[in-house]
Scaffold this motif. Structure first.
Motif, PDB file in Angstrom:
ATOM      1  N   VAL A  75      12.755   7.607 -11.164  1.00 19.38           N
ATOM      2  CA  VAL A  75      12.960   7.720  -9.712  1.00 19.38           C
ATOM      3  C   VAL A  75      14.152   6.882  -9.257  1.00 19.38           C
ATOM      4  O   VAL A  75      14.801   7.204  -8.263  1.00 19.38           O
ATOM      5  N   ILE A  76      14.412   5.784  -9.968  1.00 16.18           N
ATOM      6  CA  ILE A  76      15.659   5.032  -9.827  1.00 16.18           C
ATOM      7  C   ILE A  76      16.090   4.668 -11.235  1.00 16.18           C
ATOM      8  O   ILE A  76      15.316   4.806 -12.183  1.00 16.18           O
ATOM      9  N   ALA A  77      17.301   4.200 -11.383  1.00 14.23           N
ATOM     10  CA  ALA A  77      17.872   3.968 -12.719  1.00 14.23           C
ATOM     11  C   ALA A  77      16.909   3.199 -13.627  1.00 14.23           C
ATOM     12  O   ALA A  77      16.559   2.051 -13.342  1.00 14.23           O
ATOM     13  N   GLY A  78      16.466   3.858 -14.689  1.00  9.14           N
ATOM     14  CA  GLY A  78      15.658   3.228 -15.714  1.00  9.14           C
ATOM     15  C   GLY A  78      14.206   2.974 -15.361  1.00  9.14           C
ATOM     16  O   GLY A  78      13.496   2.348 -16.145  1.00  9.14           O
ATOM     17  N   ARG A  79      13.754   3.442 -14.202  1.00  6.63           N
ATOM     18  CA  ARG A  79      12.389   3.089 -13.790  1.00  6.63           C
ATOM     19  C   ARG A  79      11.610   4.269 -13.245  1.00  6.63           C
ATOM     20  O   ARG A  79      12.095   5.033 -12.418  1.00  6.63           O
ATOM     21  N   TRP A  80      10.360   4.303 -13.685  1.00  7.38           N
ATOM     22  CA  TRP A  80       9.352   5.139 -13.033  1.00  7.38           C
ATOM     23  C   TRP A  80       8.695   4.285 -11.954  1.00  7.38           C
ATOM     24  O   TRP A  80       8.899   3.066 -11.880  1.00  7.38           O
ATOM     25  N   THR A  81       7.853   4.887 -11.159  1.00  6.94           N
ATOM     26  CA  THR A  81       7.246   4.153 -10.048  1.00  6.94           C
ATOM     27  C   THR A  81       6.306   3.042 -10.512  1.00  6.94           C
ATOM     28  O   THR A  81       6.187   2.026  -9.830  1.00  6.94           O
ATOM     29  N   PHE A  82       5.644   3.201 -11.658  1.00  8.57           N
ATOM     30  CA  PHE A  82       4.767   2.122 -12.120  1.00  8.57           C
ATOM     31  C   PHE A  82       5.567   0.853 -12.364  1.00  8.57           C
ATOM     32  O   PHE A  82       5.079  -0.255 -12.152  1.00  8.57           O
ATOM     33  N   GLN A  83       6.816   0.998 -12.777  1.00  2.29           N
ATOM     34  CA  GLN A  83       7.661  -0.166 -13.010  1.00  2.29           C
ATOM     35  C   GLN A  83       8.075  -0.812 -11.687  1.00  2.29           C
ATOM     36  O   GLN A  83       8.156  -2.038 -11.591  1.00  2.29           O
ATOM     37  N   LEU A  84       8.314   0.005 -10.672  1.00  2.00           N
ATOM     38  CA  LEU A  84       8.613  -0.537  -9.341  1.00  2.00           C
ATOM     39  C   LEU A  84       7.429  -1.345  -8.823  1.00  2.00           C
ATOM     40  O   LEU A  84       7.592  -2.452  -8.304  1.00  2.00           O
TER      41      LEU A  84
ATOM     42  N   ALA B 242       3.285  14.689  -8.004  1.00  2.00           N
ATOM     43  CA  ALA B 242       4.347  15.701  -7.945  1.00  2.00           C
ATOM     44  C   ALA B 242       4.859  16.024  -9.345  1.00  2.00           C
ATOM     45  O   ALA B 242       5.058  17.200  -9.688  1.00  2.00           O
ATOM     46  N   ASP B 243       5.060  14.990 -10.164  1.00  2.00           N
ATOM     47  CA  ASP B 243       5.573  15.220 -11.510  1.00  2.00           C
ATOM     48  C   ASP B 243       4.590  16.041 -12.344  1.00  2.00           C
ATOM     49  O   ASP B 243       4.991  16.967 -13.056  1.00  2.00           O
ATOM     50  N   LEU B 244       3.297  15.742 -12.225  1.00  2.00           N
ATOM     51  CA  LEU B 244       2.298  16.521 -12.962  1.00  2.00           C
ATOM     52  C   LEU B 244       2.200  17.952 -12.426  1.00  2.00           C
ATOM     53  O   LEU B 244       1.960  18.888 -13.202  1.00  2.00           O
ATOM     54  N   THR B 245       2.419  18.145 -11.147  1.00  2.00           N
ATOM     55  CA  THR B 245       2.368  19.478 -10.536  1.00  2.00           C
ATOM     56  C   THR B 245       3.527  20.349 -11.018  1.00  2.00           C
ATOM     57  O   THR B 245       3.421  21.585 -11.035  1.00  2.00           O
TER      58      THR B 245
ATOM     59  N   GLY C 143       0.820  -1.211   0.000  1.00  2.00           N
ATOM     60  CA  GLY C 143       0.000   0.000   0.000  1.00  2.00           C
ATOM     61  C   GLY C 143       0.853   1.260   0.000  1.00  2.00           C
ATOM     62  O   GLY C 143       0.551   2.230  -0.703  1.00  2.00           O
ATOM     63  N   HIS C 144       1.929   1.229   0.764  1.00  2.00           N
ATOM     64  CA  HIS C 144       2.831   2.386   0.790  1.00  2.00           C
ATOM     65  C   HIS C 144       3.540   2.555  -0.551  1.00  2.00           C
ATOM     66  O   HIS C 144       3.787   3.689  -0.985  1.00  2.00           O
ATOM     67  N   LEU C 145       3.861   1.441  -1.193  1.00  3.21           N
ATOM     68  CA  LEU C 145       4.490   1.529  -2.510  1.00  3.21           C
ATOM     69  C   LEU C 145       3.531   2.172  -3.509  1.00  3.21           C
ATOM     70  O   LEU C 145       3.929   3.033  -4.305  1.00  3.21           O
ATOM     71  N   TYR C 146       2.249   1.786  -3.457  1.00  2.00           N
ATOM     72  CA  TYR C 146       1.257   2.424  -4.328  1.00  2.00           C
ATOM     73  C   TYR C 146       1.081   3.893  -3.950  1.00  2.00           C
ATOM     74  O   TYR C 146       0.867   4.741  -4.821  1.00  2.00           O
ATOM     75  N   GLU C 147       1.157   4.188  -2.671  1.00  2.97           N
ATOM     76  CA  GLU C 147       1.092   5.585  -2.225  1.00  2.97           C
ATOM     77  C   GLU C 147       2.263   6.372  -2.818  1.00  2.97           C
ATOM     78  O   GLU C 147       2.089   7.482  -3.321  1.00  2.97           O
ATOM     79  N   LEU C 148       3.460   5.806  -2.757  1.00  2.00           N
ATOM     80  CA  LEU C 148       4.627   6.440  -3.369  1.00  2.00           C
ATOM     81  C   LEU C 148       4.378   6.669  -4.850  1.00  2.00           C
ATOM     82  O   LEU C 148       4.627   7.766  -5.370  1.00  2.00           O
ATOM     83  N   HIS C 149       3.880   5.652  -5.531  1.00  2.00           N
ATOM     84  CA  HIS C 149       3.590   5.746  -6.971  1.00  2.00           C
ATOM     85  C   HIS C 149       2.657   6.923  -7.267  1.00  2.00           C
ATOM     86  O   HIS C 149       2.919   7.743  -8.152  1.00  2.00           O
TER      87      HIS C 149
END
Length: 148
Positions: free
Chosen positions: A85-94, A53-56, A41-47
């Motif tokens: 957010v980390i090398a080669g990945r956006w949060t959806f990939q995480l 933030a990126d859209l803002t 749930g926290h990972l989805y919250e981060l996502h």
């Protein structure tokens, strides 16, 4: 009128031959899975927060341009907006890698342990704790909903 039945339902009764130690171990595995569920749930919250933030940043860039600071807006656009957010990945990939890897394996290990050791029954430890802690015969302390 509905009749109140005492004790847990069949899905929450320990199968014959299942030891206290096994119920305790399954309960601890379930507790660990619940922690992983919370982490997920926290990972989805981060996502969602990082995406917001990126859209803002679009609004921030426009405001910097309007305020006469195009170089700041350009730096945000060039260096920050849309960045991994980390090398080669956006949060959806995480999220996807977590769900398909660690999370899927954790759920499978939990399910398999319950299937093999307790006939697939869930929350046996908690059901037995409920029986120990509730005040029989008191409103709000029923073992389960009344049968209709």
């Amino acid at each position: 009128m509905a009749q109140q039945v005492d004790g847990p339902d069949r899905a929450h009764r320990r199968p014959d031959g299942v030891s206290d130690a096994t119920v305790e171990a399954l309960g601890k595995l379930g507790e660990a899975l619940e922690c992983v569920e919370r982490a997920r749930g926290h990972l989805y919250e981060l996502h969602q927060l990082i995406g917001h933030a990126d859209l803002t940043l679009d609004e921030a860039m426009e405001l910097f341009r309007t305020a006469g600071h195009p170089e700041t807006a350009e730096r945000i656009d060039r260096d920050l907006r849309g960045r991994n957010v980390i090398a080669g990945r956006w949060t959806f990939q995480l999220v996807e890698e977590f769900d398909d890897g660690y999370y899927a394996l954790f759920r499978e290990v939990d399910r398999r342990a319950r299937d093999e050791l307790a006939g697939g029954r869930r929350h046996l430890y908690e059901a037995e704790m409920k029986e120990r802690r509730r005040s029989r015969g008191r409103p709000g302390h029923e073992a389960r909903p009344a049968e209709r």
